[in-house]
Motif scaffolding. Structure first.
Motif, PDB file in Angstrom:
ATOM      1  N   LEU A  12       0.844  -1.197   0.000  1.00  0.00           N
ATOM      2  CA  LEU A  12       0.000   0.000   0.000  1.00  0.00           C
ATOM      3  C   LEU A  12       0.877   1.244   0.000  1.00  0.00           C
ATOM      4  CD1 LEU A  12      -3.074   0.642   0.152  1.00  0.00           C
ATOM      5  CD2 LEU A  12      -2.729   1.036   2.593  1.00  0.00           C
ATOM      6  N   GLU A  13       0.671   2.115  -0.971  1.00  0.00           N
ATOM      7  CA  GLU A  13       1.383   3.381  -1.043  1.00  0.00           C
ATOM      8  C   GLU A  13       0.465   4.487  -0.513  1.00  0.00           C
ATOM      9  OE1 GLU A  13       2.656   4.055  -5.010  1.00  0.00           O
ATOM     10  OE2 GLU A  13       3.738   2.153  -5.167  1.00  0.00           O
ATOM     11  N   ILE A  14       1.011   5.366   0.307  1.00  0.00           N
ATOM     12  CA  ILE A  14       0.189   6.397   0.929  1.00  0.00           C
ATOM     13  C   ILE A  14       0.837   7.758   0.747  1.00  0.00           C
ATOM     14  CG2 ILE A  14      -0.798   4.828   2.633  1.00  0.00           C
ATOM     15  CD1 ILE A  14       1.142   5.994   4.678  1.00  0.00           C
ATOM     16  N   ALA A  15       0.006   8.782   0.771  1.00  0.00           N
ATOM     17  CA  ALA A  15       0.466  10.171   0.726  1.00  0.00           C
ATOM     18  C   ALA A  15      -0.551  11.017   1.479  1.00  0.00           C
ATOM     19  CB  ALA A  15       0.618  10.660  -0.709  1.00  0.00           C
ATOM     20  N   GLU A  16      -0.066  11.991   2.232  1.00  0.00           N
ATOM     21  CA  GLU A  16      -0.941  12.852   3.031  1.00  0.00           C
ATOM     22  C   GLU A  16      -0.921  14.265   2.463  1.00  0.00           C
ATOM     23  OE1 GLU A  16      -3.252  12.557   5.199  1.00  0.00           O
ATOM     24  OE2 GLU A  16      -2.683  13.250   7.199  1.00  0.00           O
ATOM     25  N   GLN A  17      -2.083  14.859   2.368  1.00  0.00           N
ATOM     26  CA  GLN A  17      -2.203  16.234   1.920  1.00  0.00           C
ATOM     27  C   GLN A  17      -2.255  17.158   3.140  1.00  0.00           C
ATOM     28  OE1 GLN A  17      -5.798  16.185  -0.400  1.00  0.00           O
ATOM     29  NE2 GLN A  17      -4.787  15.393  -2.220  1.00  0.00           N
ATOM     30  N   ALA A  18      -1.653  18.339   3.001  1.00  0.00           N
ATOM     31  CA  ALA A  18      -1.685  19.333   4.080  1.00  0.00           C
ATOM     32  C   ALA A  18      -1.732  20.715   3.467  1.00  0.00           C
ATOM     33  CB  ALA A  18      -0.469  19.191   4.992  1.00  0.00           C
ATOM     34  N   ALA A  19      -2.456  21.623   4.130  1.00  0.00           N
ATOM     35  CA  ALA A  19      -2.557  22.997   3.653  1.00  0.00           C
ATOM     36  C   ALA A  19      -1.181  23.663   3.628  1.00  0.00           C
ATOM     37  CB  ALA A  19      -3.513  23.793   4.534  1.00  0.00           C
ATOM     38  N   ARG A  20      -0.990  24.549   2.679  1.00  0.00           N
ATOM     39  CA  ARG A  20       0.294  25.233   2.528  1.00  0.00           C
ATOM     40  C   ARG A  20       0.646  26.025   3.783  1.00  0.00           C
ATOM     41  NH1 ARG A  20       0.448  29.361  -2.310  1.00  0.00           N
ATOM     42  NH2 ARG A  20      -1.176  30.261  -0.974  1.00  0.00           N
ATOM     43  N   GLU A  21      -0.367  26.540   4.499  1.00  0.00           N
ATOM     44  CA  GLU A  21      -0.101  27.329   5.708  1.00  0.00           C
ATOM     45  C   GLU A  21       0.513  26.505   6.831  1.00  0.00           C
ATOM     46  OE1 GLU A  21      -3.185  29.385   3.331  1.00  0.00           O
ATOM     47  OE2 GLU A  21      -2.859  27.324   3.993  1.00  0.00           O
ATOM     48  N   LEU A  22       0.486  25.170   6.697  1.00  0.00           N
ATOM     49  CA  LEU A  22       1.048  24.303   7.730  1.00  0.00           C
ATOM     50  C   LEU A  22       2.463  23.848   7.417  1.00  0.00           C
ATOM     51  CD1 LEU A  22      -2.043  22.022   8.440  1.00  0.00           C
ATOM     52  CD2 LEU A  22      -1.250  23.963   9.791  1.00  0.00           C
ATOM     53  N   SER A  23       2.938  24.154   6.239  1.00  0.00           N
ATOM     54  CA  SER A  23       4.246  23.649   5.828  1.00  0.00           C
ATOM     55  C   SER A  23       5.378  24.621   6.105  1.00  0.00           C
ATOM     56  CB  SER A  23       4.231  23.302   4.340  1.00  0.00           C
ATOM     57  OG  SER A  23       4.043  24.470   3.551  1.00  0.00           O
ATOM     58  N   GLY A  24       5.051  25.835   6.556  1.00  0.00           N
ATOM     59  CA  GLY A  24       6.087  26.818   6.818  1.00  0.00           C
ATOM     60  C   GLY A  24       6.825  27.278   5.585  1.00  0.00           C
ATOM     61  N   GLY A  25       6.182  27.167   4.434  1.00  0.00           N
ATOM     62  CA  GLY A  25       6.799  27.598   3.188  1.00  0.00           C
ATOM     63  C   GLY A  25       7.667  26.551   2.531  1.00  0.00           C
ATOM     64  N   GLY A  26       7.853  25.413   3.153  1.00  0.00           N
ATOM     65  CA  GLY A  26       8.668  24.345   2.577  1.00  0.00           C
ATOM     66  C   GLY A  26       7.874  23.068   2.416  1.00  0.00           C
ATOM     67  N   GLY A  27       8.554  22.018   1.991  1.00  0.00           N
ATOM     68  CA  GLY A  27       7.891  20.733   1.824  1.00  0.00           C
ATOM     69  C   GLY A  27       7.792  19.988   3.149  1.00  0.00           C
ATOM     70  N   LEU A  28       6.950  18.974   3.174  1.00  0.00           N
ATOM     71  CA  LEU A  28       6.763  18.141   4.351  1.00  0.00           C
ATOM     72  C   LEU A  28       7.426  16.789   4.106  1.00  0.00           C
ATOM     73  CD1 LEU A  28       2.998  18.883   5.120  1.00  0.00           C
ATOM     74  CD2 LEU A  28       4.992  19.872   6.254  1.00  0.00           C
ATOM     75  N   ARG A  29       8.213  16.358   5.052  1.00  0.00           N
ATOM     76  CA  ARG A  29       8.878  15.067   4.956  1.00  0.00           C
ATOM     77  C   ARG A  29       8.262  14.111   5.963  1.00  0.00           C
ATOM     78  NH1 ARG A  29      15.390  16.203   4.245  1.00  0.00           N
ATOM     79  NH2 ARG A  29      15.238  17.406   2.289  1.00  0.00           N
ATOM     80  N   ALA A  30       7.882  12.951   5.442  1.00  0.00           N
ATOM     81  CA  ALA A  30       7.182  11.983   6.284  1.00  0.00           C
ATOM     82  C   ALA A  30       8.020  10.725   6.469  1.00  0.00           C
ATOM     83  CB  ALA A  30       5.837  11.624   5.660  1.00  0.00           C
ATOM     84  N   ARG A  31       7.813  10.077   7.602  1.00  0.00           N
ATOM     85  CA  ARG A  31       8.427   8.794   7.900  1.00  0.00           C
ATOM     86  C   ARG A  31       7.322   7.752   7.974  1.00  0.00           C
ATOM     87  NH1 ARG A  31      12.310   9.245  12.981  1.00  0.00           N
ATOM     88  NH2 ARG A  31      12.705   7.106  12.281  1.00  0.00           N
ATOM     89  N   VAL A  32       7.566   6.609   7.324  1.00  0.00           N
ATOM     90  CA  VAL A  32       6.578   5.537   7.289  1.00  0.00           C
ATOM     91  C   VAL A  32       7.156   4.310   7.987  1.00  0.00           C
ATOM     92  CG1 VAL A  32       5.177   4.042   5.820  1.00  0.00           C
ATOM     93  CG2 VAL A  32       5.621   6.405   5.121  1.00  0.00           C
ATOM     94  N   HIS A  33       6.374   3.770   8.900  1.00  0.00           N
ATOM     95  CA  HIS A  33       6.766   2.547   9.604  1.00  0.00           C
ATOM     96  C   HIS A  33       5.686   1.493   9.355  1.00  0.00           C
ATOM     97  CE1 HIS A  33       8.452  -0.103  12.632  1.00  0.00           C
ATOM     98  NE2 HIS A  33       7.242  -0.207  13.178  1.00  0.00           N
ATOM     99  N   ARG A  34       6.114   0.341   8.877  1.00  0.00           N
ATOM    100  CA  ARG A  34       5.174  -0.745   8.570  1.00  0.00           C
ATOM    101  C   ARG A  34       5.418  -1.917   9.507  1.00  0.00           C
ATOM    102  NH1 ARG A  34       3.127  -0.047   3.136  1.00  0.00           N
ATOM    103  NH2 ARG A  34       4.252   1.630   2.061  1.00  0.00           N
TER     104      ARG A  34
END
Length: 422
Positions: free
Chosen positions: A100-122
């Motif tokens: 299963l591949e996943i991706a989370e969406q977040a409003a731009r106002e929550l990213s602090g002007g940069g990208g969001l980096r996520a960690r996945v644990h299965r």
């Protein structure tokens, strides 16, 4: 939870199916059994992928996948960091999560002007997604829904789509700790800061004991008579209530500075024992409730939560109408018995006249914005400052964007000077 229904054939699946049909047809026409069987096997692979993913999609739609999303801490403050934790589990382990591949969406106002980096644990039957957010703007901003995608073993089909509802993250304004004991207690503004005492009927009132109350405040005689613990009401309840009047401009940066200033002042007065309310911003009904000071921060949290939903006025007419409504609320609810601290800009004549009437030298203090962030003051702002001073208000001009503690110091200093001249 939103349905995940889209089961699609991939480009490889289309190619495999076309080749399989062609090979099977050729084998049948030529009478070559092995060729026909090979073609049917290719078509069978495509059918198998569609059946497997269709079953997985139906399982997900029926609750086979459970999603829980948390934001820690929540609410979060502007420029602070919070962590979003997304926990996806398969009920009874019937749904495989390894592919299963996943991706989370977040409003731009929550990213602090940069990208969001996520960690996945299965792990078996469980998938965890964790990422940090750095909100840059006050308000309620959306994270989610979780976007999921899965392919079959041969890559001939896939299903994808949103999973679970989105979540609103509440972002509070940044507040500054304001010192309430920087002057002697001889002036009115300092007595307001440290808690002016007024005669009140509830000085000797009793209430039920609550967990955490100081046992030294237990009224034992009444407790024995009623067979339940009673405590003397906190004498801070007799301190004068405070209304913090907020005039919101239509400029984003200036408005956010004003909201931060009003919230900082309100919390400082609440810490010193006053009941505090916010007025203004077009949502007077929601902001008009007085918040009693407490120990566990519940009242402070409620006050900050109210600032989250403040919006900017669309035009000057709306802004003036909001302020007049707030001033009318003060007048109708006995504003003369309260301390009033205003954060305002240049006011129209009607609003200015109404505000001048309800404040006097003993109860009205104002920070008047002189210009916007990065812009000079206008004539109406300078006139508002002088008019409030003539009406008995203790008012200082402030530059939006400046240090709030310094602006507060100037306001207290202006009060000291006013008292010395009396």
């Amino acid at each position: 939870m939103d349905d995940v229904r889209r089961v699609q054939v991939t480009a490889r699946g289309f190619a495999l199916g076309a080749v399989g049909v062609g090979v099977a047809a050729a084998g049948i026409l030529l009478g070559v059994q092995v060729l026909a069987q090979a073609g049917l096997l290719l078509v069978g692979v495509l059918a198998y992928g569609l059946v497997v993913l269709g079953t997985a999609a139906r399982t997900a739609n029926r609750g086979g996948l459970t999603l829980v999303r948390r934001v820690v801490p929540h609410p979060v403050t502007v420029d602070d960091e919070a962590v979003v934790e997304v926990d996806l589990t398969s009920a009874g382990g019937v749904h495989r999560l390894d592919r299963l591949e996943i991706a989370e969406q977040a409003a731009r106002e929550l990213s602090g002007g940069g990208g969001l980096r996520a960690r996945v644990h299965r792990s078996r039957g469980r998938l965890q997604l964790t990422y940090a957010i750095h909100p840059s703007h006050r308000g309620r901003w959306t994270v989610g829904p979780l976007q999921v995608q899965r392919q079959d073993l041969f890559g001939v089909a896939r299903w994808s789509g949103p999973l679970g509802p989105p979540m609103k993250v509440a972002v509070r304004p940044r507040v500054v700790h304001l010192d309430m004991d920087t002057r002697s207690s001889s002036t009115d503004v300092d007595r307001a800061a440290v808690g002016t005492r007024m005669p009140a009927a509830d000085d000797a009132s009793l209430r039920d004991y609550r967990a955490g109350d100081d046992l030294r405040r237990v009224h034992w005689r009444t407790s024995a008579r009623r067979a339940e613990l009673m405590v003397r009401q906190d004498e801070r309840a007799a301190r004068r209530p405070v209304s913090v009047l907020l005039d919101l401009p239509d400029d984003d940066a200036t408005a956010e500075w004003s909201i931060s200033a009003a919230a900082s002042i309100a919390l400082a007065l609440m810490r010193s024992g006053h009941r505090v309310r916010l007025l203004g911003g077009g949502v007077v009904d929601a902001l008009a409730e007085h918040h009693r000071p407490d120990v566990d921060g519940t009242a402070a949290d409620a006050l900050l939560d109210q600032t989250v939903d403040l919006v900017l006025p669309p035009n000057r007419m709306t802004r003036d109408a909001w302020l007049r409504t707030a001033v009318d609320t003060l007048s109708q609810q006995g504003g003369g018995a309260e301390l009033i601290v205003a954060v305002v800009g240049g006011l129209d004549p009607d609003a200015l006249a109404s505000l001048a009437r309800i404040g006097d030298a003993h109860q009205g203090w104002a920070m008047v914005r002189l210009g916007r962030v990065g812009q000079p003051a206008g004539d109406d702002e300078t006139y508002t400052l002088e008019a409030l001073r003539r009406a008995g208000w203790r008012a200082v001009g402030v530059q939006p964007g400046e240090d709030l503690a310094a602006a507060w110091e100037r306001l207290l200093g202006a009060s000291d000077r006013a008292e010395a001249m009396r």
